[in-house]
Design a protein around this motif. Structure first.
Motif, mmCIF file in Angstrom:
data_model
loop_
_atom_site.group_PDB
_atom_site.id
_atom_site.type_symbol
_atom_site.label_atom_id
_atom_site.label_comp_id
_atom_site.label_asym_id
_atom_site.label_seq_id
_atom_site.Cartn_x
_atom_site.Cartn_y
_atom_site.Cartn_z
ATOM 1 N N ASP A 130 41.541 33.916 33.411
ATOM 2 C CA ASP A 130 40.147 33.873 33.864
ATOM 3 C C ASP A 130 39.711 35.281 34.257
ATOM 4 O O ASP A 130 40.098 35.797 35.298
ATOM 5 C CB ASP A 130 40.024 32.920 35.057
ATOM 6 C CG ASP A 130 38.595 32.857 35.581
ATOM 7 O OD1 ASP A 130 37.664 33.022 34.758
ATOM 8 O OD2 ASP A 130 38.403 32.664 36.794
ATOM 9 N N PRO B 36 37.037 37.780 35.587
ATOM 10 C CA PRO B 36 35.787 37.682 36.352
ATOM 11 C C PRO B 36 34.609 38.236 35.557
ATOM 12 O O PRO B 36 34.761 39.157 34.752
ATOM 13 C CB PRO B 36 36.050 38.539 37.594
ATOM 14 C CG PRO B 36 37.524 38.729 37.655
ATOM 15 C CD PRO B 36 38.042 38.586 36.270
ATOM 16 N N ASN C 84 39.230 41.621 44.658
ATOM 17 C CA ASN C 84 38.136 40.774 45.109
ATOM 18 C C ASN C 84 37.325 40.210 43.940
ATOM 19 O O ASN C 84 36.110 40.098 44.000
ATOM 20 C CB ASN C 84 37.237 41.549 46.068
ATOM 21 C CG ASN C 84 37.880 41.660 47.450
ATOM 22 O OD1 ASN C 84 37.842 40.733 48.243
ATOM 23 N ND2 ASN C 84 38.497 42.807 47.711
ATOM 24 N N ASN C 85 38.080 39.858 42.880
ATOM 25 C CA ASN C 85 37.501 39.096 41.780
ATOM 26 C C ASN C 85 36.428 39.841 40.996
ATOM 27 O O ASN C 85 35.412 39.267 40.590
ATOM 28 C CB ASN C 85 36.947 37.749 42.296
ATOM 29 C CG ASN C 85 37.002 36.687 41.213
ATOM 30 O OD1 ASN C 85 37.893 36.713 40.356
ATOM 31 N ND2 ASN C 85 36.053 35.782 41.218
ATOM 32 N N TRP C 86 36.648 41.150 40.788
ATOM 33 C CA TRP C 86 35.823 41.922 39.858
ATOM 34 C C TRP C 86 36.694 42.294 38.658
ATOM 35 O O TRP C 86 37.875 42.615 38.822
ATOM 36 C CB TRP C 86 35.328 43.210 40.509
ATOM 37 C CG TRP C 86 34.167 43.035 41.445
ATOM 38 C CD1 TRP C 86 34.195 42.503 42.702
ATOM 39 C CD2 TRP C 86 32.809 43.434 41.199
ATOM 40 N NE1 TRP C 86 32.931 42.538 43.257
ATOM 41 C CE2 TRP C 86 32.063 43.108 42.365
ATOM 42 C CE3 TRP C 86 32.151 44.034 40.113
ATOM 43 C CZ2 TRP C 86 30.685 43.361 42.461
ATOM 44 C CZ3 TRP C 86 30.797 44.296 40.219
ATOM 45 C CH2 TRP C 86 30.078 43.949 41.389
ATOM 46 N N ASN C 87 36.114 42.285 37.491
ATOM 47 C CA ASN C 87 36.767 42.815 36.296
ATOM 48 C C ASN C 87 36.652 44.336 36.390
ATOM 49 O O ASN C 87 35.564 44.890 36.251
ATOM 50 C CB ASN C 87 36.069 42.254 35.055
ATOM 51 C CG ASN C 87 36.683 42.754 33.762
ATOM 52 O OD1 ASN C 87 37.620 43.548 33.763
ATOM 53 N ND2 ASN C 87 36.137 42.293 32.652
#
Length: 313
Positions: free
Chosen positions: A4, A6, A30-33
């Protein structure tokens, strides 16, 4: 397995440097690509991009289509800038202007990292609206960089920050951590500047501010312009060195405070304290107490391993 990835994309320049590594880590966790680029130390972890190569910059931005770009890359050593003004201007001004143009082309929010050295240090604390007056060429190139990015992309944020420290790869990476050897080797006296007032700031805290600013911006397009962030503990280098000694239970009697203004190297502002209330009012900010932050940063470089066992076991 499908991983998955982000949907929020951030590109970090200077991702191999002291600040860039912390910013990369903060967004990545922190869920950034997150894609980082660097130059001399890039491979294998980061993309190798020469920021002075406008085609390479265009290509990575158009391929990746970032929502946010955090521009950490700079020549940030004042004495090096004085000796290499053209190279410093190329990186701090021309490359920043080009990056701002390319960011505008893909609608990316650019955060340009600037410095408290845009101020002359005569009337602190400085608000974002105060008139800059840099004393040295480093401060001048960073101020020109600010103007260049804002002219080329009005949706930019300029983030001014002071002297940084954090998890270093070498003690020389930060003007704060470089003092550790002088503190540790107490068999000879060491002169320490006790004239310039500094606000040592942990790169982790600056990284958190960059991420919070980016996330607020995703919700509110009015988030742009100039911002200040800084630690809130005022210390001279002498006081930092004493605090470092204290953090590691080391003697500090060999450290000598020098209260005259320095005569060698680039001119430094006496006290360029930044007023951070604008970000604080947005609910943005994080501050690590200096003693805790410096202990975490420096203990891998501690020479006397016996101390380490008593504290960490």
């Amino acid at each position: 397995e499908d991983v998955d990835v982000p949907s929020r994309r951030v590109l970090i320049t200077g991702a191999t440097g002291l600040l860039g590594r912390a910013v990369f880590k903060e967004f990545n966790e922190n869920n950034w690509n997150t894609v980082g680029c660097g130059y001399r130390r890039a491979q294998p972890r980061f993309e190798h991009v020469n920021l002075l190569d406008s085609i390479a910059v265009h290509d990575i931005i158009h391929d990746f289509q970032p929502h946010v770009i955090v521009h950490c890359a700079a020549e940030r050593r004042p004495d090096v800038v004085e000796g290499q003004p053209d190279a410093a201007s190329q990186l701090n001004v021309a490359a920043s202007a080009n990056l701002a143009k390319e960011a505008a082309g893909v609608g990316a929010f650019l955060i340009y990292i600037s410095t408290d050295y845009v101020f002359d240090g005569t009337s602190p604390p400085y608000k974002e609206t105060d008139v800059p007056n840099p004393l040295n060429l480093y401060g001048k190139t960073k101020l020109e960089g600010e103007k260049a990015v804002l002219e080329n992309n009005e949706d930019t944020a300029v983030l001014r920050i002071p002297v940084l420290y954090g998890e270093v790869e070498r003690l020389e990476e930060s003007a704060v951590t470089v003092m550790f050897d002088k503190v540790q080797f107490s068999n000879k006296s060491a002169n320490m500047d006790h004239w310039q007032q500094r606000f040592p700031t942990n790169v982790k805290d600056v990284a958190a501010v960059c991420r919070q600013l980016a996330e607020k911006r995703m919700l509110d397009p009015s988030i742009k312009g100039t911002f200040h962030w800084s630690g809130n503990e005022q210390m001279t280098k002498y006081e930092m060195a004493c605090a470092i000694a204290d953090a590691f239970n080391l003697p500090s009697s060999h450290l000598r405070p020098i209260t005259d203004s320095p005569v060698v190297g680039a001119l430094r502002p006496r006290n360029a304290q930044l007023d951070c209330s604008k970000l604080e009012m947005l609910g943005i900010g994080q501050r690590t107490p200096f003693r805790a932050g410096i202990r975490e940063s420096l203990w891998p470089f501690l020479v006397d391993k016996r101390w380490r066992q008593t504290v960490f076991h």
